[in-house]
Write an enzyme that holds these catalytic residues in place. Sequence first.
Site, PDB file in Angstrom:
ATOM      1  N   LYS A  75       0.852  -1.202   0.000  1.00 18.01           N
ATOM      2  CA  LYS A  75       0.000   0.000   0.000  1.00 18.01           C
ATOM      3  C   LYS A  75       0.883   1.245   0.000  1.00 18.01           C
ATOM      4  O   LYS A  75       1.901   1.285   0.707  1.00 18.01           O
ATOM      5  CB  LYS A  75      -0.897  -0.034   1.243  1.00 18.01           C
ATOM      6  CG  LYS A  75      -1.942   1.069   1.310  1.00 18.01           C
ATOM      7  CD  LYS A  75      -2.847   0.871   2.529  1.00 18.01           C
ATOM      8  CE  LYS A  75      -3.922   1.942   2.627  1.00 18.01           C
ATOM      9  NZ  LYS A  75      -4.806   1.743   3.804  1.00 18.01           N
ATOM     10  N   SER A 150      -9.717   1.932   2.891  1.00 13.49           N
ATOM     11  CA  SER A 150      -8.827   2.654   2.007  1.00 13.49           C
ATOM     12  C   SER A 150      -7.808   1.772   1.276  1.00 13.49           C
ATOM     13  O   SER A 150      -7.220   2.224   0.303  1.00 13.49           O
ATOM     14  CB  SER A 150      -8.066   3.718   2.803  1.00 13.49           C
ATOM     15  OG  SER A 150      -7.242   3.102   3.773  1.00 13.49           O
ATOM     16  N   SER A 174      -9.901  -0.463   7.042  1.00 13.36           N
ATOM     17  CA  SER A 174      -9.327  -0.314   5.708  1.00 13.36           C
ATOM     18  C   SER A 174      -8.660  -1.544   5.102  1.00 13.36           C
ATOM     19  O   SER A 174      -8.326  -1.530   3.921  1.00 13.36           O
ATOM     20  CB  SER A 174      -8.319   0.830   5.698  1.00 13.36           C
ATOM     21  OG  SER A 174      -9.013   2.033   5.552  1.00 13.36           O
TER      22      SER A 174
END
Length: 481
Positions: A75, A150, A174
């Site tokens: 990420k 996210s 997330s």
Amino acid sequence: MELYRLGIAEARSAIDKGEISPEELTDSVLGRIRTVEEKIRAYVSITREKALAQAKHAEGKKGNQALHGIPIAIKDNICTEGVRTTCSSKILENFVPPYESTVTQKLTEQGYVLIGKTNLDEFAMGSSTENSAFAPTRNPWDITRVPGGSSGGSAAAVAADMCIAALGSDTGGSIRQPASFCGVVGLKPTYGRVSRYGLVAFASSLDQIGPVTKNVKDAAILLNIISGHDLCDSTSANVPVPDFTAPLGKDIKGLKIGIPKEYFIAGMDKEVEESVKQAINKLESLGAISVEISLPHTEYAIAAYYILATSEASSNLARYDGVKYGLRIEGDDLIDMYMKTRQKGFGAEVKRRIILGTYALSSGYYDAYYKKAQQVRTLIRQDLERVFEKVDVIITPTTPSPAFKIGEKTDDPLHMYLADIFTISVNLAGVPGISIPCGFTSENLPVGLQIIGKHFDEEAVLKIAYAYEQATDWHKRKPEI
Ligand code: GLN
């Protein structure tokens, strides 16, 4: 089978046996990215050259490293030395970290291949990856829908086989919510289990890094690698790290699973509810004993979270001032430069949160908002502690609905925040939680099952998750892209 379809354990064993090579595997994943990335947009950066060089380096070597030659996506809020780390924000668009995060350092020591940096909601603030400053990521199961957020880029990349596994971060859901929307496995470890050193801070008392994988075993393998005390993160816990693969395959007979009545709410999607109820039946048929429980403060979780997370964010994001990182827009004087930089560099949701958080912390309002929210947080933690005296794990849906349409909730932040209703208490209490696939809706959208454990008891979570996964086929389905 195409090599890009493999998970970590399978790839590792094929490499060990000499059936495939790290270069072949990396080539296959890069080829897959070439074919489907245009539709999905899971990546902010694809580190092709670095990946090929790392794969070449792994070539021919006998791997006693757990990730020898295995392509993994990270990420883009996790710092990778020399590789741009943007947080999907304009303000960090050109930020190249001079250091490696602890988790990626550990992956490096295990011989991983960095395949790319995945898209996210700007600074991990969001539930759909639509808040990325660059482009929204699309759900591989239906590209008119969001992948969740996210960590939407990580979940979509895993679901679309554009990596073998990925890392995400989870502040209020997330990792788990996008895993649920994309039909993959996502694990948020206990707060303190994994070092946050090098994770760009959003809400430091809630943030935790964890694996996003194609199956439960891979999540255990990655957790083994990234866990542990770290002198660079004072919130990382100095507790022993067990072998998380050890409980996999063990009997779950007699294990007590708590079913919170507050988590089957009016307005919840009927197909999600049905899938989760069937999953509970399945677990019972495997010998688990279900117990109805109550978590009475659940209804206050979202309100408390959006005070605490925004307060911490307002403080954490003060550092982006045009002096130390990335973007700088010149102004008439220093203050003007700060203002112009932050005005241009941050997107609407980030600004909304900085304003909300600054307000909640300001004198006169601190007691009414921040302090109250902290008190609610304690009540939520106590709810869980009380229940965990009677049960081993708690089972809930991961989200109240399957993946929603792109644009469906962007005009209504509150509606978007409600998507986190089942995941947020886990962060507020600091306990571990996993989302695993447990069915599909009539529109062929994945449904996720959340399993919540006691502090530092990821083993029970993984054991149940694995038992369920082995007794079902959901994780074997693949989206047609
Ligand atoms: N969706 C939640 C939020 O917007 C959680 C985000 C996260 O876990 N990083 O804050």
